[in-house]
Write an enzyme that holds these catalytic residues in place. Structure first.
Site, mmCIF file in Angstrom:
data_model
loop_
_atom_site.group_PDB
_atom_site.id
_atom_site.type_symbol
_atom_site.label_atom_id
_atom_site.label_comp_id
_atom_site.label_asym_id
_atom_site.label_seq_id
_atom_site.Cartn_x
_atom_site.Cartn_y
_atom_site.Cartn_z
ATOM 1 N N SER A 187 0.814 -1.216 0.000
ATOM 2 C CA SER A 187 0.000 0.000 0.000
ATOM 3 C C SER A 187 0.853 1.275 0.000
ATOM 4 O O SER A 187 1.538 1.567 -0.961
ATOM 5 C CB SER A 187 -0.954 -0.041 1.202
ATOM 6 O OG SER A 187 -1.911 0.977 1.146
ATOM 7 N N ASP A 202 10.144 4.999 -10.333
ATOM 8 C CA ASP A 202 9.759 5.561 -11.634
ATOM 9 C C ASP A 202 10.567 6.808 -11.980
ATOM 10 O O ASP A 202 10.831 7.077 -13.159
ATOM 11 C CB ASP A 202 8.267 5.897 -11.637
ATOM 12 C CG ASP A 202 7.405 4.671 -11.884
ATOM 13 O OD1 ASP A 202 7.962 3.562 -11.979
ATOM 14 O OD2 ASP A 202 6.169 4.819 -11.973
ATOM 15 N N LYS A 242 -0.598 -4.194 -3.167
ATOM 16 C CA LYS A 242 -1.900 -3.715 -2.680
ATOM 17 C C LYS A 242 -2.064 -2.264 -3.130
ATOM 18 O O LYS A 242 -1.475 -1.361 -2.555
ATOM 19 C CB LYS A 242 -1.952 -3.832 -1.159
ATOM 20 C CG LYS A 242 -3.361 -3.733 -0.563
ATOM 21 C CD LYS A 242 -3.746 -2.311 -0.247
ATOM 22 C CE LYS A 242 -5.041 -2.240 0.521
ATOM 23 N NZ LYS A 242 -5.474 -0.845 0.770
#
Length: 530
Positions: free
Chosen positions: A298, A309, A323
């Protein structure tokens, strides 16, 4: 009483059916058509009839609490997805404690052992610590109620209470014949999400974040300020189950450049939202390594996904849980609550964090994830052009598996061998902060295992000698100096942390390359017509 439980059931069903009728489908694929008002009423009537038949005719008296809290409502929610859930009063209270990062009690870690409740350690500065409760103490009664055969959670609940109230704790301690009674005044007990921060090597910081609660962003900022001018940082998110979205955004903001995307969320009924770094890292460009494992989920995946990224640092360890569903909390009557998925999280490159759950049992979803090869379907690119994949958690840039559990290690831990040895050893030996586990200490530990009739082979012992020494030292430091000191010893001797230190130069190369890409894309470098 039964009528009130039935009303609670019906109110829970009405909430779910309302969601259903508002174009939400009880389907993992989302392709069911919306229910009409008549269908809603008919469904509610059938469910009421079923519960009434069960209540009146079941072979034994119906436990309404079990039927409703643990049965009907959670199972209906799990038809939607694995993370929409119903919280009974106890679970809801625990969730709120986790979010707030504090509770009211005495402040100590306890464990069950041989039908007894043992104090692992009081937290430094808490009422239990100030009262003089020590590691190894056996709690035999709380407010006069004997604790033998009680669950540790039940004892922990009895130690909690309103701030300023007094709880009477009876302790049995080694080498004392009679119980020792403590009258401890409850106070606010902080549960810091940053439970460890220190300089693990000259100029290199280590920071462990265990959850994302209401204070996490502030705690991380304080920790970074205290660590000062860094030459590198290891951010440990292993075992971090996540928490609050805004705190994940706050933490990621401290490592990225101002304006960079951190995460976005998309939902059929909720507007798309994009979260960006609003403050940025203030020019702090030290190399960064983020440690993750299967228990990282999460909010911790949001932070790791943004860092990966944007090529801000290396993700190291194991693939995270996967999740990426956004839950909204709906408080209900009688201190219960509903968490309902309203959207999904996506990383800056557009990767879906959530892994597939369609057609899977809850057991398979949690314990039998897809292989990494099966997840490599939807490829995306990082800022510098590295390939990453969507829909299966965050795959590390460098894989370093956690040491596998062995029968020998499990046996020692299950017998609390290090905890018990540290107490026995400290009774006859001093231990300052320069303490090291010498051959003599190892020899005494061997003798202790023999006295405790813990069986092992020479190969098992020798193959695990480094681990044994670190465990001995950590437990001695917990007993002598507190939890944080023991955690630091474990971090300093953690194989994954040691490998992460070696990867900092590689993280530096990646960060420098990403900085050049960002600079080239800056509007100041875009040619204009004259």
């Amino acid at each position: 009483m039964v009528g009130s439980f039935r009303r609670l059931l019906l109110s829970g069903l009405l909430v779910l059916i309302f969601v259903f009728s508002a174009d939400s489908a009880f389907s993992q694929t989302g392709d069911a058509s919306p229910a009409t008002d008549t269908e809603v009423r008919n469904s509610l009537r059938r469910l009421t009839e079923i519960y009434s038949i069960v209540e009146q005719n079941y072979a034994e008296p119906v436990n309404a609490d079990k039927a409703i809290y643990s049965g009907a409502i959670p199972r209906m929610l799990h038809v939607l997805d694995p993370h929409s859930n119903f919280f009974d009063p106890r679970a809801y209270s625990a969730m709120r404690e986790d979010q707030r990062g504090r509770y009211y009690g005495v402040g100590m870690q306890i464990v069950p052992r041989n039908n007894k409740i043992i104090v692992v350690a009081p937290f430094e500065g808490t009422p239990a610590y100030r009262a003089g409760i020590k590691p190894g103490d056996t709690i035999i009664a709380v407010d006069g109620k004997l604790t033998e055969n009680m669950a540790a959670g039940e004892v922990a609940d009895s130690l909690k209470g309103p701030r300023g109230s007094t709880v009477h704790i009876s302790i049995l301690r080694d080498k004392t014949e009679k119980p020792i009674d403590f009258a401890v005044v409850r106070d606010e007990i902080p549960r810091p999400s940053v439970d460890l921060k220190f300089e693990i090597a000259p100029g290199i910081g280590y920071l462990r974040v265990t959850a994302f609660n209401e204070n996490t962003g502030r705690e991380v900022k304080t920790a970074l300020d205290e660590l000062g001018d860094l030459k590198g940082l290891i951010l440990d998110l292993r075992g971090n189950p996540g928490g609050l979205l805004n705190e994940a955004v706050s933490v990621a903001d401290k490592f990225l450049k101002r304006g960079q995307i951190i995460v976005s969320q998309h939902g059929r009924r909720s507007p798309e939202r994009v979260f960006r770094a609003t403050r940025g890292n203030s020019g702090r460009e030290y190399p960064l390594v983020v440690l993750m494992n299967k228990g990282s989920a999460s909010a911790s995946e949001i932070v790791a996904g943004a860092i990966q990224d944007h090529d801000r640092g290396l993700i190291v360890g194991e693939t995270s849980f996967g999740k990426g569903l956004v839950q909204m909390i709906y408080p209900l009557a009688q201190n219960t609550a509903l968490t309902l998925t309203i959207a999904k999280y996506y990383t800056p490159s557009g990767r879906l964090i959530q892994r597939d759950y369609a057609g899977r049992s809850l057991y398979d979803y949690y314990y039998n994830p897809d292989s990494e090869e099966a997840l490599k379907k939807d490829a995306r690119l990082t800022d510098v052009g590295r390939t990453v994949y969507s829909g299966g958690g965050i795959v590390p840039d460098v894989k370093i598996p956690q040491p596998k559990a062995t029968r020998f290690r499990d046996n020692l831990l299950q017998h609390y061998a290090f905890f018990n040895f540290s107490r026995a050893w400290l009774a006859d030996h001093p231990a300052d902060r320069s303490f090291v586990v010498t051959d003599d200490v190892v020899g005494e530990f061997r003798k202790f295992l023999a006295d405790e009739k813990i069986v092992f082979t020479e190969n098992e012992f020798n193959d695990n000698l480094f681990w044994i020494k670190s465990q001995i030292k950590a437990d001695i430091f917990v007993s002598q100096y507190g939890q944080e000191s023991g955690l630091r010893v474990r971090a300093e001797n953690d194989p994954q942390v040691m490998e992460a230190l070696k990867l900092l130069p590689k993280a530096r190369e990646l960060e420098e390359k990403a900085s050049k890409v960002v600079a080239q894309r800056s509007p100041r470098n875009v040619p204009t017509e004259r």
